[in-house]
Design an enzyme around this catalytic site. Structure first.
Site, PDB file in Angstrom:
ATOM      1  N   TRP A  25       8.221  22.124   1.931  1.00  0.00           N
ATOM      2  CA  TRP A  25       7.774  23.514   1.792  1.00  0.00           C
ATOM      3  C   TRP A  25       7.209  23.768   0.405  1.00  0.00           C
ATOM      4  O   TRP A  25       7.641  23.146  -0.566  1.00  0.00           O
ATOM      5  CB  TRP A  25       8.954  24.466   2.013  1.00  0.00           C
ATOM      6  CG  TRP A  25       9.302  24.670   3.451  1.00  0.00           C
ATOM      7  CD1 TRP A  25      10.012  23.821   4.248  1.00  0.00           C
ATOM      8  CD2 TRP A  25       8.944  25.786   4.262  1.00  0.00           C
ATOM      9  NE1 TRP A  25      10.134  24.349   5.512  1.00  0.00           N
ATOM     10  CE2 TRP A  25       9.495  25.564   5.544  1.00  0.00           C
ATOM     11  CE3 TRP A  25       8.233  26.958   4.028  1.00  0.00           C
ATOM     12  CZ2 TRP A  25       9.336  26.467   6.590  1.00  0.00           C
ATOM     13  CZ3 TRP A  25       8.082  27.858   5.070  1.00  0.00           C
ATOM     14  CH2 TRP A  25       8.622  27.607   6.327  1.00  0.00           C
ATOM     15  N   THR A  57      14.498  21.890   2.253  1.00  0.00           N
ATOM     16  CA  THR A  57      15.620  21.695   1.341  1.00  0.00           C
ATOM     17  C   THR A  57      16.926  21.468   2.090  1.00  0.00           C
ATOM     18  O   THR A  57      17.782  20.703   1.641  1.00  0.00           O
ATOM     19  CB  THR A  57      15.717  22.899   0.388  1.00  0.00           C
ATOM     20  OG1 THR A  57      14.491  22.965  -0.372  1.00  0.00           O
ATOM     21  CG2 THR A  57      16.875  22.776  -0.570  1.00  0.00           C
ATOM     22  N   PHE A  58      17.078  22.094   3.239  1.00  0.00           N
ATOM     23  CA  PHE A  58      18.292  21.925   4.042  1.00  0.00           C
ATOM     24  C   PHE A  58      18.501  20.472   4.444  1.00  0.00           C
ATOM     25  O   PHE A  58      19.645  20.017   4.587  1.00  0.00           O
ATOM     26  CB  PHE A  58      18.215  22.823   5.287  1.00  0.00           C
ATOM     27  CG  PHE A  58      19.479  22.863   6.085  1.00  0.00           C
ATOM     28  CD1 PHE A  58      20.535  23.679   5.699  1.00  0.00           C
ATOM     29  CD2 PHE A  58      19.629  22.083   7.219  1.00  0.00           C
ATOM     30  CE1 PHE A  58      21.719  23.710   6.434  1.00  0.00           C
ATOM     31  CE2 PHE A  58      20.802  22.115   7.961  1.00  0.00           C
ATOM     32  CZ  PHE A  58      21.850  22.928   7.570  1.00  0.00           C
ATOM     33  N   VAL A  79      12.685  23.467  -3.055  1.00  0.00           N
ATOM     34  CA  VAL A  79      12.556  24.843  -3.546  1.00  0.00           C
ATOM     35  C   VAL A  79      12.887  25.793  -2.415  1.00  0.00           C
ATOM     36  O   VAL A  79      12.473  25.590  -1.273  1.00  0.00           O
ATOM     37  CB  VAL A  79      11.148  25.117  -4.134  1.00  0.00           C
ATOM     38  CG1 VAL A  79      10.058  24.900  -3.109  1.00  0.00           C
ATOM     39  CG2 VAL A  79      11.057  26.515  -4.722  1.00  0.00           C
ATOM     40  N   GLY A  84      13.845  38.165   2.796  1.00  0.00           N
ATOM     41  CA  GLY A  84      14.530  39.390   3.139  1.00  0.00           C
ATOM     42  C   GLY A  84      15.756  39.209   4.003  1.00  0.00           C
ATOM     43  O   GLY A  84      16.302  40.187   4.503  1.00  0.00           O
ATOM     44  N   THR A  85      16.209  37.961   4.185  1.00  0.00           N
ATOM     45  CA  THR A  85      17.380  37.701   5.028  1.00  0.00           C
ATOM     46  C   THR A  85      18.379  36.834   4.265  1.00  0.00           C
ATOM     47  O   THR A  85      18.042  36.259   3.226  1.00  0.00           O
ATOM     48  CB  THR A  85      16.968  36.949   6.316  1.00  0.00           C
ATOM     49  OG1 THR A  85      16.566  35.620   5.963  1.00  0.00           O
ATOM     50  CG2 THR A  85      15.835  37.665   7.047  1.00  0.00           C
ATOM     51  N   HIS A  87      19.205  33.949   4.850  1.00  0.00           N
ATOM     52  CA  HIS A  87      18.817  32.542   4.967  1.00  0.00           C
ATOM     53  C   HIS A  87      18.809  31.846   3.602  1.00  0.00           C
ATOM     54  O   HIS A  87      19.252  30.697   3.483  1.00  0.00           O
ATOM     55  CB  HIS A  87      17.432  32.464   5.623  1.00  0.00           C
ATOM     56  CG  HIS A  87      16.924  31.075   5.828  1.00  0.00           C
ATOM     57  ND1 HIS A  87      17.428  30.245   6.814  1.00  0.00           N
ATOM     58  CD2 HIS A  87      15.964  30.373   5.182  1.00  0.00           C
ATOM     59  CE1 HIS A  87      16.793  29.081   6.753  1.00  0.00           C
ATOM     60  NE2 HIS A  87      15.904  29.132   5.775  1.00  0.00           N
ATOM     61  N   PHE A 112      19.691  16.763  -9.274  1.00  0.00           N
ATOM     62  CA  PHE A 112      19.578  18.027  -8.552  1.00  0.00           C
ATOM     63  C   PHE A 112      18.347  18.775  -9.043  1.00  0.00           C
ATOM     64  O   PHE A 112      18.383  19.493 -10.036  1.00  0.00           O
ATOM     65  CB  PHE A 112      20.840  18.863  -8.752  1.00  0.00           C
ATOM     66  CG  PHE A 112      20.883  20.086  -7.878  1.00  0.00           C
ATOM     67  CD1 PHE A 112      21.251  19.985  -6.551  1.00  0.00           C
ATOM     68  CD2 PHE A 112      20.554  21.332  -8.377  1.00  0.00           C
ATOM     69  CE1 PHE A 112      21.293  21.105  -5.732  1.00  0.00           C
ATOM     70  CE2 PHE A 112      20.598  22.456  -7.576  1.00  0.00           C
ATOM     71  CZ  PHE A 112      20.972  22.348  -6.251  1.00  0.00           C
ATOM     72  N   ARG A 126       8.997  26.828 -13.207  1.00  0.00           N
ATOM     73  CA  ARG A 126       9.955  25.726 -13.351  1.00  0.00           C
ATOM     74  C   ARG A 126       9.427  24.391 -12.819  1.00  0.00           C
ATOM     75  O   ARG A 126      10.091  23.379 -12.925  1.00  0.00           O
ATOM     76  CB  ARG A 126      11.239  26.077 -12.594  1.00  0.00           C
ATOM     77  CG  ARG A 126      12.019  27.210 -13.202  1.00  0.00           C
ATOM     78  CD  ARG A 126      13.118  27.679 -12.260  1.00  0.00           C
ATOM     79  NE  ARG A 126      14.028  28.619 -12.873  1.00  0.00           N
ATOM     80  CZ  ARG A 126      13.789  29.920 -13.016  1.00  0.00           C
ATOM     81  NH1 ARG A 126      12.653  30.432 -12.589  1.00  0.00           N
ATOM     82  NH2 ARG A 126      14.681  30.712 -13.595  1.00  0.00           N
TER      83      ARG A 126
END
Length: 153
Positions: A25, A57-58, A79, A84-85, A87, A112, A126
């Site tokens: 992503w 990332t999951f 990243v 808005g949730t 998640h 990490f 970053r």
């Protein structure tokens, strides 16, 4: 974002093996993180470190777990940008706990390099891109390699 106090330690990791596992992503941010990690491994004396891509990332912890048995160092990059949730919280917590578990259970240092940001600009700041204030890919790579050298000694 502080950036202050970040260590600048580099170690000679010649002879160690490393792999970069990166989420897919946010292409621009991920390109910066991967470039930074590759600069970091070269600064520590390694060349031609493979990059393994996963969807998000999951998925980093499961990939890192498998790769930790084949490499001396795993550098995990991803990243997550707040939406808005809830998640955001679930993915960030799963990645953090999962990658920590991989490192502790396997004894393989896991760098990490997961950015957890409120907005895209924070991620860009970053990502180690031209104009970025920080280079988290570089930092994740060198931290993992320095740790591996320390543990080897």
């Amino acid at each position: 974002m502080s950036g202050a106090g970040a260590p600048t330690t580099i170690a000679d990791a010649t002879g160690l093996t490393a792999v970069i596992v990166a989420a897919s992503w946010h292409d621009t941010v991920m390109d910066g993180l991967i470039d930074g990690a590759q600069r970091g491994v070269r600064a520590c004396g390694l060349q031609d470190v493979p990059v393994v891509r996963v969807p998000g990332t999951f998925e980093l912890p499961v990939a890192a777990s498998r790769l930790a048995s084949r490499y001396d160092v795993v550098i995990a990059l991803g990243v997550v940008i707040r939406g808005g949730t809830p998640h955001f919280e679930y993915v960030c917590e799963a990645a953090t706990i999962g990658l920590t578990k991989v490192s502790v259970e396997t004894g393989t240092p896991v760098g990490f390099g997961v950015l957890t940001c409120d907005d895209e600009q924070q991620a860009l700041d970053r990502a180690g891109l031209e104009g970025s204030r920080e280079d988290k890919g570089f930092e994740a790579a060198t931290a993992a390699l320095v740790t591996a050298v320390t543990l080897k000694d």
